[in-house]
Write a protein that holds these residues in place. Structure first.
Motif, short mmCIF file in Angstrom:
data_model
loop_
_atom_site.label_atom_id
_atom_site.label_comp_id
_atom_site.label_asym_id
_atom_site.label_seq_id
_atom_site.Cartn_x
_atom_site.Cartn_y
_atom_site.Cartn_z
N GLY A 1 33.53 32.02 42.66
CA GLY A 1 34.56 31.88 41.58
C GLY A 1 35.86 31.29 42.31
O GLY A 1 35.89 30.59 43.08
N CYS A 2 36.77 32.11 41.99
CA CYS A 2 38.11 31.72 42.67
C CYS A 2 38.17 32.02 43.79
O CYS A 2 39.43 31.65 44.69
CB CYS A 2 38.98 32.51 41.61
SG CYS A 2 38.86 34.45 41.68
N ARG A 3 37.27 32.93 44.57
CA ARG A 3 37.41 33.22 46.18
C ARG A 3 38.94 33.95 46.13
O ARG A 3 39.64 33.68 47.22
CB ARG A 3 37.44 32.12 46.89
CG ARG A 3 36.06 31.48 46.94
CD ARG A 3 35.81 30.04 47.75
NE ARG A 3 35.64 30.58 49.17
CZ ARG A 3 34.29 30.59 49.58
NH1 ARG A 3 33.38 30.37 48.93
NH2 ARG A 3 34.14 31.16 51.09
N THR B 1 34.87 42.15 35.62
CA THR B 1 35.78 41.01 35.12
C THR B 1 36.89 40.66 36.15
O THR B 1 37.51 41.56 36.76
CB THR B 1 36.21 41.65 34.16
OG1 THR B 1 35.45 41.98 32.97
CG2 THR B 1 37.42 40.72 33.34
N CYS B 2 36.91 39.49 36.61
CA CYS B 2 37.71 38.78 37.41
C CYS B 2 39.09 38.22 36.40
O CYS B 2 38.73 37.62 35.32
CB CYS B 2 37.21 37.59 38.02
SG CYS B 2 38.31 36.67 39.14
N GLU B 3 40.07 38.87 36.98
CA GLU B 3 41.36 38.50 36.04
C GLU B 3 41.45 37.03 36.01
O GLU B 3 42.49 36.63 35.05
CB GLU B 3 42.63 39.02 36.84
CG GLU B 3 42.99 38.81 38.03
CD GLU B 3 43.86 39.78 38.89
OE1 GLU B 3 44.81 39.53 38.71
OE2 GLU B 3 43.24 40.53 39.45
N HIS B 4 41.28 36.25 36.94
CA HIS B 4 41.18 34.76 36.91
C HIS B 4 40.02 33.87 36.32
O HIS B 4 40.15 33.04 35.34
CB HIS B 4 41.38 34.08 38.37
CG HIS B 4 42.15 34.90 39.19
ND1 HIS B 4 43.39 35.18 38.97
CD2 HIS B 4 41.99 35.42 40.42
CE1 HIS B 4 44.01 35.85 40.10
NE2 HIS B 4 43.05 36.17 40.82
N CYS B 5 38.94 34.63 36.16
CA CYS B 5 37.71 33.85 35.91
C CYS B 5 36.85 34.29 34.84
O CYS B 5 36.43 33.71 34.05
CB CYS B 5 36.70 33.53 37.18
SG CYS B 5 37.30 32.94 38.62
N GLY B 6 37.29 35.72 34.49
CA GLY B 6 36.37 36.20 33.30
C GLY B 6 35.29 37.09 33.87
O GLY B 6 35.23 37.39 35.17
N PHE C 1 35.84 40.87 46.18
CA PHE C 1 35.96 39.26 46.41
C PHE C 1 35.23 38.41 45.62
O PHE C 1 34.04 38.75 45.54
CB PHE C 1 35.81 39.19 47.88
CG PHE C 1 36.39 37.66 48.23
CD1 PHE C 1 37.96 37.44 48.71
CD2 PHE C 1 35.69 36.52 48.40
CE1 PHE C 1 38.36 36.15 48.77
CE2 PHE C 1 36.02 35.53 48.76
CZ PHE C 1 37.36 35.28 49.14
N HIS C 2 35.98 37.58 44.87
CA HIS C 2 34.95 36.81 43.76
C HIS C 2 34.53 35.46 44.51
O HIS C 2 35.17 34.31 44.34
CB HIS C 2 35.94 36.36 42.67
CG HIS C 2 35.13 36.07 41.42
ND1 HIS C 2 35.49 35.30 40.33
CD2 HIS C 2 33.82 35.73 41.47
CE1 HIS C 2 34.65 34.89 39.59
NE2 HIS C 2 33.34 35.21 40.19
N LEU C 3 33.44 35.55 45.28
CA LEU C 3 32.79 34.57 46.12
C LEU C 3 32.51 33.29 45.43
O LEU C 3 32.67 32.21 45.86
CB LEU C 3 31.78 35.14 47.06
CG LEU C 3 31.43 34.24 48.07
CD1 LEU C 3 32.44 34.03 49.27
CD2 LEU C 3 30.08 34.63 48.73
ZN LIG Z 1 37.50 35.00 39.99
#
Ligand SMILES: [Zn+2]
Lengths: 78, 730, 129
Positions: free
Chosen positions: A60-62, A6-11, A56-58
């Motif tokens: 999504g939000c990077r 789970t990415c705190e920005h993207c889900g 690192f959320h490559l």
């Molecule tokens: Zn993200």
């Protein structure tokens, strides 16, 4: 395998979207920033159990996110 | 008029409700040549090659006209699918709360219970053509239908797969004419005649058969067909002639999927969760029909000391075949319990539970995407050979390496460097952040000026290089290598989190064209640039009407201008430059020419000439690592520390009279002393040039001349070409 | 129809970005706390002195009606989309980094122009016709 992080920005997204960073295991007792860097570079504790990790959320939000993964079970616990 | 499918060149009729197997058995055909048929997908005795795909369970396959069925070869592996025509099936992604596998009585109950409590349920049932092929971490269930592969992310899994009937483990169990009780009912229901039928154990209700007494000893056959069943009673062996033997040896849970979910939220209901009582230990005969393992084989590995079920599995391959242990597991366990006096748990189950084609395995998978620069089409139109380099499609050569090289060295050329990593950094801490990231002085970079920078990690090793430029508005423009840009962004965002900075990655938004050669200034003048920036300077100017940030630097060794611009104007700019450059003899250059040009200049390619422990000292770049700069920088403690250790190797230049190749080994007096990282033949200098890692000898000295590929190589300083850098600064 | 989008990128301190005013009619994709992708052009007002505001020619997009877009996503996107529209979402779709703007009637697929060839290859033909 379907590990979802789970990415705190993207889900919640599949593992494939992320790049593994590192275990965040520099002891809090090391205060000096340069010493912290050296510990981070050279000392790896390879812990068993829940550990904070940077990913690192490559796709999504990077941005970097921190999760807690149990290295014994591969489950994301936080 | 009955419908037909093809079995090995023979027409086989089928009726409504048939599986391929029931139709075959009606025609007297046993696809695997015998064995106790289960008709429920548990045993390996009905597999065949259907429409080119091997290991298909005919009992789970509905027949249709034009279907082509081939038996597997008896003494060989079945064929792989032909090369073409078996691509990945479509995939479908689903999300739900509960997946219920199996829709018999207990499965339906589980589905109803979950639905009633408001949970979203997905169910799969092999009888509806939905085969679950694995339970994965997540948890996730993957199922296969005739049309597609389905991935279901869920919270919880209920396994309701029921129980299978035990296979016989005795001599003759591979004969034609043996069926389980449930198989017998299915065959009879489809009108398949069983002939003279005897039942071993309690027969199914309503089946017309004779029941034989006693325990099963062996099956006897004639020409591969069952002729009689032999049992043992208190009064001795009893032989009962028959055409078909119907077995009821007991049932054993279908728990493969449940065991796959070890540690996950998986519950088991109904017969799948029943106590797995093992049958008596067999005394002879095949126990694993997939891999033809018999009791003697088990005894042999037991005698050699393999006593754990996991080891016995690996030593005999029992349980590793088509049915993944459905047939042999009860007997493996009873054998080991008999010899070792303890009942061992089943061996680990892992996906996949069913045979899959490579196409099915690849469903939902894609190649890694490879970005293209906006000039991709221009390169193709110019006849370029494109290749994937540094994560991008790039022009390797336009077919005329000599002309590409010559245009740069003698006239003017353009090259596509859009793939460079590009980033803007702004913010109150921008300067102090970059001072910390780079081992170069940043504060002394004046507005409108640029500086070459190394990037060091905490260990003091070089992992990227590029340019830092200060803009008039106080922001900084950075470049990174093409292949390192993504990592560099991660690096910047990681360390930048401790500073008040803003960062924008522009790698895919800005294109860049390098205008290089002694006539570069003349070409730019024709494009309207009257006052180009000085060496290591940059300026915002219009080039042929396209807004550009023009950087003056040099990688090729000639006078060079790098034009950064929005990617939607790139084709226009490229074409204008080629048009305007016509009178100067312009010719574009690809990456192959660029690699030679930069090698002549001794410019490193990070990741090619460097490796993971290249310090600035080892690569002769200490001039770019200002160890005494006023502020601390990343990697400094490590650089200081490693600089105290005697130097062990150095990246150096060699001249050879014959060409060498990348990776060629260096020898000094017969002793290995390094390897070539980049090799080329310099047309300008007329000799071979190499960049190479050279190791110190046992005397602590760096060898002078060495031998590369049997030819003498003379150590020479770099750059090989224009060592004073006159041309780049012209 | 596939088109190059008129995008303005605004990188600013998150709280400044929260307060920023965007051109009416523009679509604002908040791709990260400190990063907004403004589709449609116009002037952005943000009170961060150090904000990076740049026109960004690097993005392409295609509008697809809701039903065909949902059918496509079912087979190419392994993560659930927001249940309420309008909404923004980003992640891997057909193994490409894609940003989605989901409205009641339509879905906008946004991707780096450099990946157009891959996007076209992995989406229905009629989207790029
Ligand atoms: Zn993200």
């Amino acid at each position: 395998m379907s590990i979802r992080i789970t990415c705190e920005h993207c889900g919640t997204r599949p593992l494939e979207e992320y790049v593994y960073g590192e275990v965040l295991d520099v002891p809090a007792t090391i205060a000096d920033p340069a010493e912290r860097n050296l510990d981070r570079a050279f000392n790896h504790t390879n812990p068993e159990g829940p550990v904070p990790e940077a990913w690192f959320h490559l796709y999504g939000c990077r941005r970097w996110i921190t999760i807690v993964r149990d290295t014994a079970t591969d489950r994301i616990v936080d | 008029m009955s419908q037909m499918f093809d079995f090995a060149g023979t027409d086989v009729a089928f009726i409504d409700g048939d599986s391929v197997l029931t139709a075959l058995v009606r025609a007297g055909i046993y696809p695997a040549g015998g064995g106790a048929l289960c008709c429920e997908g548990d045993c390996p005795h009905c597999v065949a090659t259907i429409d080119g795909i091997s290991y298909v369970r005919t009992c789970q396959t509905a027949p249709h006209e034009n279907l082509k069925v081939q038996p597997h070869p008896i003494d060989d592996y079945p064929p792989l699918p032909p090369d073409r025509g078996y691509g990945a099936p479509p995939i479908e992604y689903r999300q739900c709360d509960v997946v219920v596998i199996g829709q018999g009585e207990s499965g339906r109950e589980a589905s109803d219970r979950a639905t009633t409590s408001g949970r979203m349920v997905e169910s799969f049932d092999a009888n509806r053509g939905e085969e679950v092929i694995g339970i994965y971490d997540g948890p996730m269930v993957i199922a296969r239908t005739p049309e597609r592969i389905i991935h279901v992310d869920c919270e919880e899994i209920v396994v309701a797969t029921g129980a299978a009937e035990l296979q016989p483990a005795c001599p003759g169990n591979d004969l034609v004419g043996i069926v389980t009780g449930r198989a017998a009912l299915r065959l009879v229901a489809q009108g398949v005649g069983l002939g003279v039928t005897v039942a071993v154990g309690k027969p199914p209700n309503d089946l017309d058969c004779e029941v034989v007494e006693g325990t099963l000893v062996r099956f006897e056959g004639v020409d591969g067909r069952l002729a009689a069943v032999v049992t043992r009673t208190e009064s001795g062996e009893e032989r009962t002639p028959c055409d078909t033997a119907v077995l009821n040896l007991g049932i054993y849970p279908r728990d493969g999927l449940a065991r796959m979910g070890n540690g996950l939220a998986v519950s088991v209901v109904g017969d799948a969760g029943r106590d797995a009582t093992v049958p008596p230990c067999p005394s002879e005969g095949v126990i694993c029909p997939c891999n033809n393992v018999d009791v003697d084989d088990l005894q042999a590995v037991w005698d050699r000391g393999f006593h754990e079920i996991e080891l016995v599995k690996r030593a005999t391959l029992a349980g590793t075949g088509t049915c993944q242990g459905m047939a042999c597991m009860p007997y493996l366990r009873s054998f080991l319990a008999d010899r070792g006096a303890a009942l061992q748990p089943p061996f680990t189950a892992r996906p996949v539970a069913r045979q899959l084609t490579i196409g099915e395995m690849s469903a939902g998978e894609y190649d890694r995407p490879v970005p293209r620069t906006p000039l991709h089409g221009e390169h193709l139109a110019l006849g370029a050979t494109m290749d994937r380099i540094g994560g991008w499609w790039r022009p390797w050569t336009y077919g005329e390496l000599g002309a590409e090289y010559e245009a740069v060295r003698e006239r003017v050329s353009i090259g596509d460097v859009s793939t460079l990593g590009k980033m803007i950094v702004s913010g109150p801490d921008a300067e102090s952040f970059l001072e910390y990231i780079y081992p170069t002085n940043i504060s002394t970079i004046e507005s409108g000026r640029s500086r070459y920078v190394l990037m060091l990690n905490e260990r003091g090793y070089v992992f990227d290089d590029g340019l830092v430029s200060r803009e008039a508005d106080g922001t900084f423009s950075l470049t990174f290598t093409s292949g390192g840009a993504s990592h560099a962004e991660m690096w910047m965002r990681d360390w930048g989190s401790k500073y008040d900075v803003r960062m924008l990655n522009q790698s895919m938004s800005l294109a860049a064209i390098n205008v290089t050669g002694p006539l570069a200034k003349e070409l730019l003048a024709k494009a309207g640039v009257v006052d180009p920036p000085p060496y290591m300077g940059h300026a915002d100017v219009q080039v042929a009407g396209v807004p550009c940030k023009v950087f003056r630097l040099s990688f090729t060794g000639e006078l060079s201008f790098e034009l950064h611009h929005a990617i939607d104007r790139s084709v226009e700019l490229w074409r204008s430059l080629l048009d305007l450059g016509g009178e100067f003899g312009i010719y574009p250059h690809g990456l192959e020419a660029l690699q030679l040009l930069r090698l002549e200049k001794g410019h490193i390619l990070v990741g090619i000439d460097t490796d993971f422990d290249s310090t600035p000292r080892r690569i002769q770049h200490e001039w770019a690592c200002k160890i005494d700069k006023p502020t601390d920088f990343l990697g400094r403690p490590s650089v200081v520390r490693t600089n105290e250790i005697p130097l062990d190797r150095l990246l150096v230049g060699f001249r050879t009279e014959r060409p060498t190749v990348d990776g060629a080994l260096l020898y000094s007096n017969g002793e290995y002393c390094g390897y070539v990282t980049s090799a080329g033949w310099s047309p300008t200098l007329g000799h071979g040039i190499s960049m190479a890692w050279l190791y110190h000898g046992s005397d602590g000295q760096l060898p002078g001349d060495v031998e590369i590929d049997g030819t003498t190589a003379t150590r020479v300083p770099m750059p090989f070409y224009d060592p004073e850098g006159v041309k780049a600064r012209a | 129809m596939l088109e190059v989008l008129a995008v303005t990128r605004v990188v600013a301190a998150p709280d400044s970005l929260d307060r920023a005013t965007f051109p009416s009619g523009s679509i604002v994709l908040r791709t990260a706390p400190d990063d907004a992708m403004v589709i449609g052009g116009g002037t952005v007002q943000v009170d961060d002195l150090h904000a990076i505001v740049r026109e960004d020619a690097g993005w392409s997009g295609v509008w697809v009606n809701r039903a065909p877009s949902e059918a496509y996503l079912q087979a190419s996107c392994s993560w659930p989309r927001p249940s309420v529209r309008p909404a923004f979402a980003q992640g891997a779709i057909a193994h490409l980094p894609v940003k989605l703007w989901l409205t009641e009637e339509r879905t906008l697929f946004v991707f780096p122009t450099a990946l157009t060839a891959d996007f076209v290859e992995r989406t229905p033909q009629e989207w790029s016709a």
